[in-house]
Design a protein around this motif. Structure first.
Motif, PDB file in Angstrom:
ATOM      1  N   GLY A  75       0.807  -1.213   0.000  1.00 53.55           N
ATOM      2  CA  GLY A  75       0.000   0.000   0.000  1.00 53.55           C
ATOM      3  C   GLY A  75       0.843   1.269   0.000  1.00 53.55           C
ATOM      4  O   GLY A  75       0.325   2.360  -0.199  1.00 53.55           O
ATOM      5  N   VAL A  76       2.139   1.135   0.222  1.00 51.44           N
ATOM      6  CA  VAL A  76       3.039   2.290   0.288  1.00 51.44           C
ATOM      7  C   VAL A  76       3.824   2.375  -1.012  1.00 51.44           C
ATOM      8  O   VAL A  76       4.469   1.413  -1.421  1.00 51.44           O
ATOM      9  CB  VAL A  76       4.005   2.165   1.488  1.00 51.44           C
ATOM     10  CG1 VAL A  76       4.978   3.328   1.518  1.00 51.44           C
ATOM     11  CG2 VAL A  76       3.225   2.074   2.785  1.00 51.44           C
ATOM     12  N   ARG A  77       3.755   3.545  -1.647  1.00 51.89           N
ATOM     13  CA  ARG A  77       4.470   3.735  -2.907  1.00 51.89           C
ATOM     14  C   ARG A  77       5.962   3.922  -2.657  1.00 51.89           C
ATOM     15  O   ARG A  77       6.358   4.499  -1.657  1.00 51.89           O
ATOM     16  CB  ARG A  77       3.891   4.921  -3.662  1.00 51.89           C
ATOM     17  CG  ARG A  77       2.445   4.637  -4.072  1.00 51.89           C
ATOM     18  CD  ARG A  77       1.785   5.809  -4.660  1.00 51.89           C
ATOM     19  NE  ARG A  77       1.682   6.846  -3.629  1.00 51.89           N
ATOM     20  CZ  ARG A  77       1.200   8.044  -3.859  1.00 51.89           C
ATOM     21  NH1 ARG A  77       0.781   8.380  -5.047  1.00 51.89           N
ATOM     22  NH2 ARG A  77       1.134   8.936  -2.903  1.00 51.89           N
ATOM     23  N   ARG A  78       6.779   3.400  -3.576  1.00 49.33           N
ATOM     24  CA  ARG A  78       8.227   3.420  -3.404  1.00 49.33           C
ATOM     25  C   ARG A  78       8.842   4.787  -3.728  1.00 49.33           C
ATOM     26  O   ARG A  78       9.641   5.312  -2.969  1.00 49.33           O
ATOM     27  CB  ARG A  78       8.851   2.340  -4.287  1.00 49.33           C
ATOM     28  CG  ARG A  78      10.312   2.133  -4.015  1.00 49.33           C
ATOM     29  CD  ARG A  78      10.897   1.014  -4.830  1.00 49.33           C
ATOM     30  NE  ARG A  78      10.287  -0.242  -4.453  1.00 49.33           N
ATOM     31  CZ  ARG A  78      10.210  -1.291  -5.251  1.00 49.33           C
ATOM     32  NH1 ARG A  78      10.691  -1.247  -6.459  1.00 49.33           N
ATOM     33  NH2 ARG A  78       9.648  -2.403  -4.847  1.00 49.33           N
ATOM     34  N   LYS A  79       8.534   5.356  -4.865  1.00 49.40           N
ATOM     35  CA  LYS A  79       9.092   6.643  -5.291  1.00 49.40           C
ATOM     36  C   LYS A  79       7.945   7.568  -5.672  1.00 49.40           C
ATOM     37  O   LYS A  79       7.074   7.173  -6.442  1.00 49.40           O
ATOM     38  CB  LYS A  79       9.999   6.479  -6.507  1.00 49.40           C
ATOM     39  CG  LYS A  79      11.146   5.531  -6.332  1.00 49.40           C
ATOM     40  CD  LYS A  79      12.320   6.229  -5.738  1.00 49.40           C
ATOM     41  CE  LYS A  79      13.499   5.262  -5.666  1.00 49.40           C
ATOM     42  NZ  LYS A  79      14.679   5.877  -5.201  1.00 49.40           N
TER      43      LYS A  79
END
Length: 151
Positions: A95-99
């Motif tokens: 659920g957490v975007r990398r960049k």
């Protein structure tokens, strides 16, 4: 019957439903090697091939010119839009975007907003397109509507 050693790259396997269990859909990426217990008792070390695909480091540049919206046709009535570009998801929490990179909010009128900004992302892209990560582009509004639209 499984082979003792998997020759080649990892392979996708479809999950099969368990009788009497919950509905199951999905796939697993796997690579394996079966070794007799005696190999490890002799103290031999074995090189392990990563199941992760080979990657290349790349810079992805976006030049954001502007946003044009027609409010008369039922379009969104943004007052201070900004554009957000995101690539990939964290392995431990999808659920957490990398960049993530975003423009400054733009002022304009009548659905005509100019940015003229360059957004840059440093990404580790998989060489094989089967393992690609998603690239997300979203349009948000910091004005009175606080809305967003997928682009």
């Amino acid at each position: 019957a499984l082979p003792q050693k998997w020759e080649g790259p990892p392979k996708w396997y479809d999950l099969e439903p368990v009788p009497g269990g919950v509905a199951t859909t999905g796939r697993i990426l796997a690579s394996f090697e079966l070794r007799p217990k005696s190999d490890y008792s002799e103290g031999q070390t074995h090189s392990r091939q990563s199941i992760r695909p080979p990657i290349i480091e790349a810079g992805v540049d976006f030049f954001v010119v502007g946003v044009r919206m027609n409010a008369e046709d039922g379009g969104l009535r943004f007052t201070q839009p900004y554009l957000e570009v995101a690539w990939g998801r964290k392995t431990e929490n999808r659920g957490v975007r990398r960049k993530v990179q975003r423009t400054q909010h733009s002022d304009g009128t009548g659905g005509q907003f100019n940015f003229l900004e360059c957004l840059q992302l440093k990404c580790k892209l998989a060489k094989d397109p089967h393992y690609k990560e998603w690239l997300e582009v979203k349009l948000f509004d910091e004005g009175k509507f606080k809305a967003f639209a997928m682009v």
